[in-house]
Design an enzyme around this catalytic site. Structure first.
Site, PDB file in Angstrom:
ATOM      1  N   HIS A   1      10.268  -9.211  -0.314  1.00  0.00           N
ATOM      2  CA  HIS A   1       8.918  -9.321   0.251  1.00  0.00           C
ATOM      3  C   HIS A   1       8.748 -10.677   0.946  1.00  0.00           C
ATOM      4  CE1 HIS A   1       8.140  -6.635  -3.386  1.00  0.00           C
ATOM      5  NE2 HIS A   1       7.743  -5.870  -2.398  1.00  0.00           N
ATOM      6  N   GLN A   4      10.755   5.386   5.097  1.00  0.00           N
ATOM      7  CA  GLN A   4       9.353   4.947   5.149  1.00  0.00           C
ATOM      8  C   GLN A   4       9.069   4.212   6.452  1.00  0.00           C
ATOM      9  OE1 GLN A   4       7.102   3.062   1.755  1.00  0.00           O
ATOM     10  NE2 GLN A   4       7.623   1.182   2.859  1.00  0.00           N
ATOM     11  N   LEU A  40      17.129  -5.885  -3.567  1.00  0.00           N
ATOM     12  CA  LEU A  40      16.016  -6.342  -4.402  1.00  0.00           C
ATOM     13  C   LEU A  40      14.930  -5.277  -4.407  1.00  0.00           C
ATOM     14  CD1 LEU A  40      15.503 -10.121  -3.528  1.00  0.00           C
ATOM     15  CD2 LEU A  40      17.050  -9.059  -5.152  1.00  0.00           C
ATOM     16  N   SER A  72      11.151  -4.228  -6.840  1.00  0.00           N
ATOM     17  CA  SER A  72      10.286  -4.504  -7.991  1.00  0.00           C
ATOM     18  C   SER A  72      10.721  -3.666  -9.186  1.00  0.00           C
ATOM     19  CB  SER A  72       8.829  -4.187  -7.639  1.00  0.00           C
ATOM     20  OG  SER A  72       8.478  -4.832  -6.441  1.00  0.00           O
TER      21      SER A  72
HETATM   22  P1  AMP Z   1       6.995  -2.322  -1.945  1.00  0.00           P
HETATM   23  O1  AMP Z   1       6.188  -3.402  -2.584  1.00  0.00           O
HETATM   24  O2  AMP Z   1       8.182  -1.895  -2.726  1.00  0.00           O
HETATM   25  O3  AMP Z   1       6.129  -1.180  -1.465  1.00  0.00           O
HETATM   26  O4  AMP Z   1       7.594  -2.976  -0.632  1.00  0.00           O
HETATM   27  C1  AMP Z   1       6.759  -3.615   0.315  1.00  0.00           C
HETATM   28  C2  AMP Z   1       7.582  -3.895   1.549  1.00  0.00           C
HETATM   29  O5  AMP Z   1       8.671  -4.752   1.208  1.00  0.00           O
HETATM   30  C3  AMP Z   1       8.184  -2.623   2.150  1.00  0.00           C
HETATM   31  O6  AMP Z   1       8.098  -2.699   3.558  1.00  0.00           O
HETATM   32  C4  AMP Z   1       9.604  -2.683   1.669  1.00  0.00           C
HETATM   33  O7  AMP Z   1      10.506  -2.007   2.513  1.00  0.00           O
HETATM   34  C5  AMP Z   1       9.864  -4.170   1.681  1.00  0.00           C
HETATM   35  N1  AMP Z   1      10.981  -4.495   0.790  1.00  0.00           N
HETATM   36  C6  AMP Z   1      11.123  -4.137  -0.512  1.00  0.00           C
HETATM   37  N2  AMP Z   1      12.312  -4.557  -0.992  1.00  0.00           N
HETATM   38  C7  AMP Z   1      12.933  -5.200   0.022  1.00  0.00           C
HETATM   39  C8  AMP Z   1      14.200  -5.857   0.171  1.00  0.00           C
HETATM   40  N3  AMP Z   1      15.067  -5.924  -0.837  1.00  0.00           N
HETATM   41  N4  AMP Z   1      14.506  -6.407   1.362  1.00  0.00           N
HETATM   42  C9  AMP Z   1      13.630  -6.327   2.405  1.00  0.00           C
HETATM   43  N5  AMP Z   1      12.424  -5.722   2.340  1.00  0.00           N
HETATM   44  C10 AMP Z   1      12.076  -5.166   1.166  1.00  0.00           C
END
Ligand code: AMP
Length: 305
Positions: free
Chosen positions: A37, A156, A187, A189
């Site tokens: 993030h 997505q 990475l 969550s």
């Molecule tokens: P999330 O909180 O999982 O919904 O992710 C929020 C944003 O962060 C989304 O656009 C994800 O694709 C991006 N994201 C999550 N993990 C990563 C990662 N390891 N590398 C780059 N972007 C990420």
């Protein structure tokens, strides 16, 4: 750092920032922020004047109530990460602020046809409708902006690009590279929910993608051979249950007859109770190349999963 919890306050604040010529960057997240993030926020900060991180665990995109309940939440740390990365605003609304009729679903939802029928869409019915609906609402509140999404969630990203184009939303969607652990695990969550042995086993997802990439780069043109190479690596790890491991056309997400041009390798697997996804892109050699010996009978169009 300003924390906003009301939708109209966010919209009015960003309107007044734009009125004095500032460019808005939007980073939608579900919180529990990590370096993936953070890389999105830093990219937004480098390209925009005012960066808004949204932190909202969107109930509409969870099929399973226990998955929603188990999703990690830590707004205190999210504020620290957002501020350190240079964000100006964190928008952290309540569920009722986003969906006044909750727990009844909103009357209006957004469905992106086609793209959402396969892979994550097929495995998680309704998931992308939930994503598309919340992203459309966030885009409506943010107004004209650049919005940053990770390639980690590659399907997505495609869904979001599609809805922004189809609904003529004034948002430039920017895709950002996947940030990984040293062993290649993307990475997420959700990684925090892995036990130590599951965490160790999860490195196999990236190894499988690497095996698929090696096959494509070596000129393998039959999707099922590439899929089998990935499935074989994943099959060697007993803690990992494969959902899908496929090579598809990077734009349509369909399995081509032969791999050519922009190919995306996508994997989903469950490790313990945690569903993990990963992907990488590759350019397949042109299809005018001669058929490799021994592969001529493999002209099926089936997806291994
Ligand atoms: P999330 O909180 O999982 O919904 O992710 C929020 C944003 O962060 C989304 O656009 C994800 O694709 C991006 N994201 C999550 N993990 C990563 C990662 N390891 N590398 C780059 N972007 C990420």
């Amino acid at each position: 750092l300003r924390v906003i919890s009301k939708a109209q306050e966010l919209a009015l604040t960003l309107d007044s920032e734009r009125a004095i010529g500032r460019k808005i960057g939007l980073v939608p997240t579900m919180g529990a922020l990590h370096l993936g993030h953070r890389s999105l926020i830093e990219r937004a900060v480098s390209e925009c004047d005012v960066v808004v991180v949204t932190v909202f665990v969107n109930p509409l995109q969870f099929g399973d109530a226990s998955d929603l309940a188990a999703y990690p939440r830590d707004l205190g740390t999210d504020l620290v990460v957002s501020e350190e990365a240079g964000a100006s605003i964190v928008f952290a609304p309540s569920i009722e602020e986003m969906y006044p009729s909750f727990p009844d679903p909103p009357c209006t939802t957004v469905h992106v046809a086609g793209l959402t029928d396969v892979l994550e869409g097929a495995s998680r019915p309704g998931h992308f409708d939930g994503v598309a609906t919340v992203v459309t609402k966030l885009f409506a509140l943010a107004g004209r902006c650049r919005a940053y999404f990770g390639e980690k969630d590659f399907q997505q990203l495609a869904v979001v690009r599609r809805l922004a184009a189809d609904l003529s939303l004034p948002v430039d969607v920017v895709g950002c590279p996947t940030i990984r652990e040293p062993d290649g695990l993307a990475l997420s969550s959700r990684n925090a929910r892995l036990t130590p042995s599951e965490r160790l086993a999860s490195g196999v997802l990236h190894q499988a993608i690497e095996a698929g990439l090696d096959a494509v780069r070596a000129g393998e043109r039959w999707p099922r051979i590439v899929n089998a190479a990935m499935a074989k690596i994943l099959g060697g790890e007993p803690l990992v249950a494969l959902d899908y491991a496929v090579a598809v056309d990077a734009e349509t997400f369909e399995t081509p007859h032969e791999l050519a041009g922009n190919v995306r390798l996508l994997i989903a697997a469950t490790v313990g109770e945690v569903r993990l996804i990963d992907n990488e892109g590759a350019t397949a050699p042109g299809s005018q190349e001669p058929v490799l010996a021994g592969h001529g009978t493999n002209k099926t169009n089936k997806r291994e999963s």
